[in-house]
Design a protein around this motif. Structure first.
Motif, PDB file in Angstrom:
ATOM      1  N   ALA A 324       0.995  -1.397  -0.117  1.00 28.30           N
ATOM      2  CA  ALA A 324       0.165   0.038  -0.066  1.00 28.30           C
ATOM      3  C   ALA A 324       0.857   1.531   0.029  1.00 28.30           C
ATOM      4  CB  ALA A 324      -0.744   0.243   1.169  1.00 28.30           C
ATOM      5  N   ILE A 325       0.350   2.224  -0.415  1.00 20.87           N
ATOM      6  CA  ILE A 325       0.817   3.733  -0.374  1.00 20.87           C
ATOM      7  C   ILE A 325      -0.123   4.426   0.407  1.00 20.87           C
ATOM      8  CG2 ILE A 325       2.396   3.564  -2.140  1.00 20.87           C
ATOM      9  CD1 ILE A 325       0.396   5.312  -3.718  1.00 20.87           C
ATOM     10  N   ASN A 326       0.354   5.353   1.391  1.00 17.60           N
ATOM     11  CA  ASN A 326      -0.218   6.155   2.303  1.00 17.60           C
ATOM     12  C   ASN A 326      -0.276   7.788   1.647  1.00 17.60           C
ATOM     13  OD1 ASN A 326      -1.300   7.830   4.140  1.00 17.60           O
ATOM     14  ND2 ASN A 326      -0.454   6.963   5.743  1.00 17.60           N
ATOM     15  N   VAL A 327      -1.403   8.082   1.083  1.00 16.85           N
ATOM     16  CA  VAL A 327      -1.423   9.291   0.500  1.00 16.85           C
ATOM     17  C   VAL A 327      -1.938  10.311   1.579  1.00 16.85           C
ATOM     18  CG1 VAL A 327      -2.457  10.907  -1.300  1.00 16.85           C
ATOM     19  CG2 VAL A 327      -2.220   8.401  -1.712  1.00 16.85           C
ATOM     20  N   LYS A 328      -0.832  11.085   2.170  1.00 16.94           N
ATOM     21  CA  LYS A 328      -1.066  11.931   3.081  1.00 16.94           C
ATOM     22  C   LYS A 328      -2.011  13.198   2.814  1.00 16.94           C
ATOM     23  CE  LYS A 328       1.254  10.236   6.521  1.00 16.94           C
ATOM     24  NZ  LYS A 328       0.730   9.424   7.627  1.00 16.94           N
ATOM     25  N   GLY A 329      -3.185  13.185   3.484  1.00 11.38           N
ATOM     26  CA  GLY A 329      -4.069  13.933   3.511  1.00 11.38           C
ATOM     27  C   GLY A 329      -4.977  13.660   2.329  1.00 11.38           C
ATOM     28  N   GLY A 330      -4.939  12.663   1.833  1.00 18.12           N
ATOM     29  CA  GLY A 330      -5.581  12.506   0.708  1.00 18.12           C
ATOM     30  C   GLY A 330      -7.086  12.112   0.682  1.00 18.12           C
ATOM     31  N   ALA A 331      -7.485  11.915   2.044  1.00 17.92           N
ATOM     32  CA  ALA A 331      -8.996  11.180   2.168  1.00 17.92           C
ATOM     33  C   ALA A 331      -9.964  12.361   1.539  1.00 17.92           C
ATOM     34  CB  ALA A 331      -9.151  11.145   3.699  1.00 17.92           C
ATOM     35  N   MET A 332      -9.779  13.695   1.621  1.00 17.42           N
ATOM     36  CA  MET A 332     -10.774  14.568   1.291  1.00 17.42           C
ATOM     37  C   MET A 332     -10.555  15.054  -0.193  1.00 17.42           C
ATOM     38  SD  MET A 332     -11.968  14.439   4.253  1.00 17.42           S
ATOM     39  CE  MET A 332     -13.414  15.635   4.272  1.00 17.42           C
ATOM     40  N   GLU A 333      -9.280  14.556  -0.679  1.00 17.71           N
ATOM     41  CA  GLU A 333      -9.154  15.047  -2.048  1.00 17.71           C
ATOM     42  C   GLU A 333      -9.599  14.388  -3.116  1.00 17.71           C
ATOM     43  OE1 GLU A 333      -7.199  17.900  -2.378  1.00 17.71           O
ATOM     44  OE2 GLU A 333      -7.211  18.562  -0.356  1.00 17.71           O
ATOM     45  N   PHE A 334      -9.812  12.898  -2.810  1.00 24.52           N
ATOM     46  CA  PHE A 334     -10.049  12.095  -4.064  1.00 24.52           C
ATOM     47  C   PHE A 334     -11.439  11.787  -3.785  1.00 24.52           C
ATOM     48  CE2 PHE A 334      -5.554  12.172  -3.783  1.00 24.52           C
ATOM     49  CZ  PHE A 334      -5.083  11.885  -5.286  1.00 24.52           C
ATOM     50  N   SER A 335     -12.145  11.736  -4.899  1.00 24.45           N
ATOM     51  CA  SER A 335     -13.763  11.656  -5.022  1.00 24.45           C
ATOM     52  C   SER A 335     -13.620  10.164  -5.371  1.00 24.45           C
ATOM     53  CB  SER A 335     -14.392  12.403  -6.099  1.00 24.45           C
ATOM     54  OG  SER A 335     -13.748  12.166  -7.169  1.00 24.45           O
ATOM     55  N   ARG A 336     -14.524   9.602  -5.458  1.00 22.22           N
ATOM     56  CA  ARG A 336     -15.084   7.939  -5.873  1.00 22.22           C
ATOM     57  C   ARG A 336     -14.574   8.014  -7.541  1.00 22.22           C
ATOM     58  NH1 ARG A 336     -17.771   3.252  -3.787  1.00 22.22           N
ATOM     59  NH2 ARG A 336     -18.150   4.104  -1.490  1.00 22.22           N
ATOM     60  N   ASP A 388      -5.106  11.284  10.552  1.00 23.03           N
ATOM     61  CA  ASP A 388      -6.275  11.492  10.176  1.00 23.03           C
ATOM     62  C   ASP A 388      -6.120  12.166   8.611  1.00 23.03           C
ATOM     63  OD1 ASP A 388      -8.936  11.401  11.023  1.00 23.03           O
ATOM     64  OD2 ASP A 388      -9.232  13.604  11.288  1.00 23.03           O
ATOM     65  N   ARG A 389      -7.122  11.978   8.044  1.00 25.06           N
ATOM     66  CA  ARG A 389      -7.359  12.480   6.587  1.00 25.06           C
ATOM     67  C   ARG A 389      -6.443  11.497   5.362  1.00 25.06           C
ATOM     68  NH1 ARG A 389      -9.323  18.139   7.365  1.00 25.06           N
ATOM     69  NH2 ARG A 389      -9.092  18.427   4.871  1.00 25.06           N
ATOM     70  N   ASP A 390      -5.926  10.715   5.984  1.00 23.12           N
ATOM     71  CA  ASP A 390      -4.984   9.816   4.883  1.00 23.12           C
ATOM     72  C   ASP A 390      -5.805   8.923   4.090  1.00 23.12           C
ATOM     73  OD1 ASP A 390      -2.796  10.754   6.183  1.00 23.12           O
ATOM     74  OD2 ASP A 390      -2.027   8.878   7.432  1.00 23.12           O
ATOM     75  N   LEU A 391      -5.314   8.817   2.995  1.00 29.03           N
ATOM     76  CA  LEU A 391      -5.830   7.863   1.927  1.00 29.03           C
ATOM     77  C   LEU A 391      -5.114   6.713   1.778  1.00 29.03           C
ATOM     78  CD1 LEU A 391      -7.962   7.056  -0.524  1.00 29.03           C
ATOM     79  CD2 LEU A 391      -6.421   8.518  -1.958  1.00 29.03           C
ATOM     80  N   LEU A 392      -5.369   5.462   1.777  1.00 28.90           N
ATOM     81  CA  LEU A 392      -4.626   4.292   1.679  1.00 28.90           C
ATOM     82  C   LEU A 392      -4.953   3.493   0.578  1.00 28.90           C
ATOM     83  CD1 LEU A 392      -4.900   2.964   5.400  1.00 28.90           C
ATOM     84  CD2 LEU A 392      -3.153   4.657   4.271  1.00 28.90           C
ATOM     85  N   LEU A 393      -3.809   3.228  -0.516  1.00 31.13           N
ATOM     86  CA  LEU A 393      -4.229   2.840  -1.508  1.00 31.13           C
ATOM     87  C   LEU A 393      -3.477   1.267  -1.779  1.00 31.13           C
ATOM     88  CD1 LEU A 393      -3.645   5.839  -3.845  1.00 31.13           C
ATOM     89  CD2 LEU A 393      -5.991   4.853  -3.038  1.00 31.13           C
TER      90      LEU A 393
END
Lengths: 596, 596
Positions: A324-336, A388-393
């Motif tokens: 996985a990669i952790n996109v810091k602060g990406g949670a709110m940035e990336f829509s479906r 908080d707010r991380d996006l994990l891919l």
């Protein structure tokens, strides 16, 4: 006329001086009975004023001048009025009052403006390359290229290296990329090959006792072209005898340090960081990591091995990986929708899909969350250092696919999220390469670098039976995610070279037929030796802060290996082919047709 | 093991020091229970002593070492006994007492001794080039070559020139020598050509505004080889904008001056002497005179125009020439048999014969003396500045034959009579070249230099109707009878280039097809420009005092353009040809045979 000065070098210190200028009309303006010409030469631009009260005749000639006319002008450097000083122009505090003018040559109206921001196509730029090269940014790139060459030469000269010229008309050896061939007229049916690199000749020079060789060498590969490939390219080619791997790496580092200091004014730290090939693949998903930003790949296989989420546990249990990669602060940035697009992106690299989780208010959320146990969730949080707010891919697949797809995704996101500090120059050594790769198509091992690379001594006993486990004495130099070059110690003992060719599936006869001269040379006192080759065009591209390799080559070829300026390659005369005792197959086809 | 030293650098100042040496066994001698090894690396040779009282183990290993084995040795530098000091060896006052030795690689017995005086054939030397290059004189030649390159670069860099790389895969243009062709795989049936010189690209760089270009450029010509020709060669390629012919010549002179100073330690005088092409032909019978000795050709046509000796008067009256050289003191040196041999020699150059007279005791003697009047005799004496014991050699024929044969004879005698001071470096400019030559075979004019050479302005009006009378803005640099290189101002105006191609018999279409890109570039603001190209291999040959061009090229080709080391050119695979959509004619012939 008098003493020549260069336009861009004029300043207040020249006020009152009589100067002769030679250059091109960059711009012409008529204003209140005066004519203003911005005259350009390779040093820059200066404003020249034609005033009827100074020379009516000059004004009349200047009136005929158009863009890109070549002029010779004699005049006096004068201060500009305070209100006409141009701060944006290097010579903007002065101008030249013209007394004489001569039109050295006329010019048709150029197909695009000679300025940095050009909106024309690259095709037109390449067709009129001589005009494209007049643009300031191009002039500066090739000055930088020149200077870089000289810094490298000066460094290597001081280190006792000899610049030596190896042949261009050489022997074709099928191991490696495709050769460009040159038919021989004197020996019909025989061909020379243009060198893919001076590899064998530089090894022969070590066997000749020259000890320290370099060459800024033109090399040729007839490969299908990509954006960062050219059929001919230049490499800084270095070889030494008696030096250890560490010594060669240290020498290279000092050379890079000197270039960065003299060309960019930057002090870079040495020694460069090093990473093992396996670690580079695991942490960056590539053998040429861009370390200017983080977002590293994290292998979470151990956390999800027994997961109820079959996509994860299945991949791990069948010998693959979940990373996985952790996109810091990406949670709110990336829509479906964004995430769907990222999924499509990783599919290019063979991944079946992209799983994701978001951290919102301390909670892990996302479509796969429900398949994961609390223990797995907390294991992932720990491994991925979530906030908080991380996006994990996540990608779960065969290890190679996981690494390549996530590695590419990491780079894409790094660029799109502006995580890359473009002022940084991150050099990195990649070491501990495998000596061989298994080529599924050829159904045999091929050399990961080239067949002359020295195996690590302690792995030598595995060369016959477990060639895949043998490491190479090889080192690649990576800069900002680009492979700048690679080097290795070479095989200097005949028996190891014999074994190497055997492992590569060469019969004794094939090996001798192709490389007999090297095999023989190894028997006459070959010293331990090694070296490195650095891609010079690419290095210049990075130093100049450009992104297109073609902008660093004076007369580059297109993706179909054509020169749009000269229209090479092109047909040749019947007679030329006849002398070479060659016929084109299409010609044969036509002849056959004619007969029928 | 410790700090590495180079063999040839050791001296008394190192006595007592512990050194590590790496190099080749140059010679091994066993003497009184000791072993002496002359160890060689690129710096030179030092004697290493193995003494059982120092290290029995090392002695045992040294006992296994043979000629050209590669060794690593650790030992102490010690003074030699007064009676073993070797004055002929640079390191002869010391030796190294070995404590440790490691055999880095073994060597088979080389096919010839690695020493300056080798009695092997050149064929064997080229086959084992890596051994040949170990010889001291070869090592020194390539060090000199390296240094010369750097002096030239440093000079040109200081003058503001940019080193720039022009393409190797270019367009074939049939004007000039024969091109080496490179078939294109992507565009089947099309070919690149390897550059005969970067001529057109350097002109385009001037049109691009770079103003000062240089390149140490590899060039290719598929010509039938002579002793001083190679299929690939290196030239110092220079081009500038806005400089006059005088300025380019002066720049070249300063460059040569710097090379001679830094490489040979010689101050040469500038400006170099100049001679017009016509005068060079008349006085030396060649366009590249060796001015290190006299014995100039003297045109005596006016003296013998009405002579009773028909051979003389006939030649003059039918538009030819009678010229002579005066071999000082040659009267007693040359027997009839010698003179017969000289006659055979001039016949090679088309002369029908060689007439001679000797001055003995103030009297002119010889078989033709009786045909000459007293007036003619005294005319000849005056013109030829005769003294006692002089030998006068005459050729009467068409002017061209007279010049070529007597020019060749002058050179031959200059060498045989030791008239040439080989320590001299006589540079000479040859100017005022004709722009065109009439090619009897092609039945049209061809460019004497190349079709881009600027005609002398005042001759321009003759270009259409009397092309043979047009002079070129060209200058050749000659050194010691070798053409070092040539240069010219180039045509920078489209209309003149058009006229030039017309004079050369090109149709508008042919000119555009071949050189359209240049013709077009000339219309977009081409500055006045010119340059020079110097044959670098030949220059190195002269600087190194060698007589064989192949000794200045690391991996040269033979007279049949083969590399005896790698066996290039060679056959390539069916598949390689298939990809290029090419067939060999012999293959076709074989296929036809098979069908029948």
């Amino acid at each position: 006329m008098g003493k020549r000065f260069h336009c861009g070098t004029l300043g207040k210190e020249h006020i009152g001086q009589e100067v002769v200028l030679k250059g091109w009309v960059h711009k012409r303006r008529d204003l209140g009975g005066l004519i203003f010409i911005d005259l350009r030469d390779r040093s820059g631009i200066v404003q020249v004023v034609f005033n009827p009260s100074v020379s009516k005749e000059s004004l009349e000639i200047a009136d005929k001048a158009r863009s890109e006319y070549v002029l010779e002008i004699k005049g006096e450097v004068v201060a500009r009025d305070a209100n006409t000083v141009n701060e944006r122009m290097e010579t903007g505090s002065i101008e030249v009052l013209a007394r004489e003018i001569k039109i050295l040559n006329k010019a048709k109206n150029p197909p695009f403006l000679i300025q940095d921001e050009t909106d024309t196509t690259e095709e037109i730029r390449l067709k009129y390359r001589y005009l494209d090269l007049r643009r300031k940014s191009m002039q500066e790139t090739f000055k930088l290229r020149h200077q870089t060459t000289q810094v490298i030469r000066s460094f290597l000269n001081d280190e006792g290296f000899l610049e030596m010229e190896t042949p261009m008309l050489t022997k074709s050896t099928p191991e490696g990329a495709r050769d460009y061939l040159v038919p021989s007229r004197v020996h019909p049916g025989d061909f020379y090959a243009l060198p893919q690199s001076p590899q064998l000749f530089k090894q022969l020079l070590m066997i000749s006792g020259f000890e320290k060789y370099y060459q800024i060498a033109r090399c040729f590969r007839d490969e299908d072209l990509r954006a960062d490939r050219q059929p001919e390219f230049t490499q800084i080619d270095i070889e030494t005898s008696f030096m250890s791997r560490e010594e060669i790496m240290e020498l290279t580092e000092r050379m890079m340090k000197q270039v960065m200091k003299e060309i960019k004014g930057i002090d870079i730290e040495t020694p460069f960081p090093r990473i093992k090939y396996d670690d580079a693949m695991a942490r960056y998903g590539t053998d040429k990591p861009d370390t200017r930003f983080g977002m590293e790949l994290v292998d979470v296989s151990s956390v999800v091995r027994e997961s109820g989420f079959n996509v994860f546990s299945g991949a791990v249990q069948s010998g693959g990986t979940v990373s996985a990669i952790n996109v810091k602060g990406g949670a709110m940035e990336f829509s479906r929708k964004d995430l769907d697009q990222l999924t499509e992106f990783v599919k290019i690299y063979g991944a079946k899909g992209l799983a994701w989780l978001k951290v919102e208010d301390g909670e892990i959320k996302g479509p796969i969350q429900k398949f994961l146990s609390d223990e797995e969730i907390s294991g992932l949080k720990e491994k991925l250092h979530t906030e908080d707010r991380d996006l994990l891919l996540f990608v779960a697949d065969q290890t190679k696919i996981v690494q390549e797809s996530l590695g590419a995704l990491r780079l894409k996101l790094g660029k799109e999220l502006n995580l890359i500090d473009s002022s940084k120059f991150n050099f990195l050594w990649v070491t501990d390469w495998p000596l061989l790769e298994y080529d599924e198509e050829l159904n045999r091992y091929v050399a990961a670098h080239h067949p002359f690379t020295m195996p690590v001594e302690e792995d030598l006993h595995k060369l016959a039976d477990h060639p895949e486990d043998v490491r190479a004495e090889a080192y690649d130099l990576v800069l900002n995610g680009y492979e700048l070059g690679g080097g290795s110690l070479r095989i200097h003992k005949k028996d190891i070279q014999d074994q190497m060719f055997k492992t590569l599936g060469f019969s004794q006869e094939e090996a001798m037929n192709q490389f007999g001269f090297l095999m023989e040379a190894l028997e006459y006192g070959a010293p331990p030796h090694g070296g490195i080759a650095l891609g010079f065009d690419r290095f210049v591209m990075l130093l100049a802060g450009r992104s297109n390799l073609r902008d660093t080559i004076l007369f580059p070829k297109t993706a179909s290996a054509s020169c749009l300026l000269t229209e090479a390659p092109s047909r040749v005369s019947e007679n030329q082919l006849k002398e070479l005792k060659l016929k084109l197959v299409e010609q044969l086809i036509n002849e056959e047709k004619a007969e029928v």
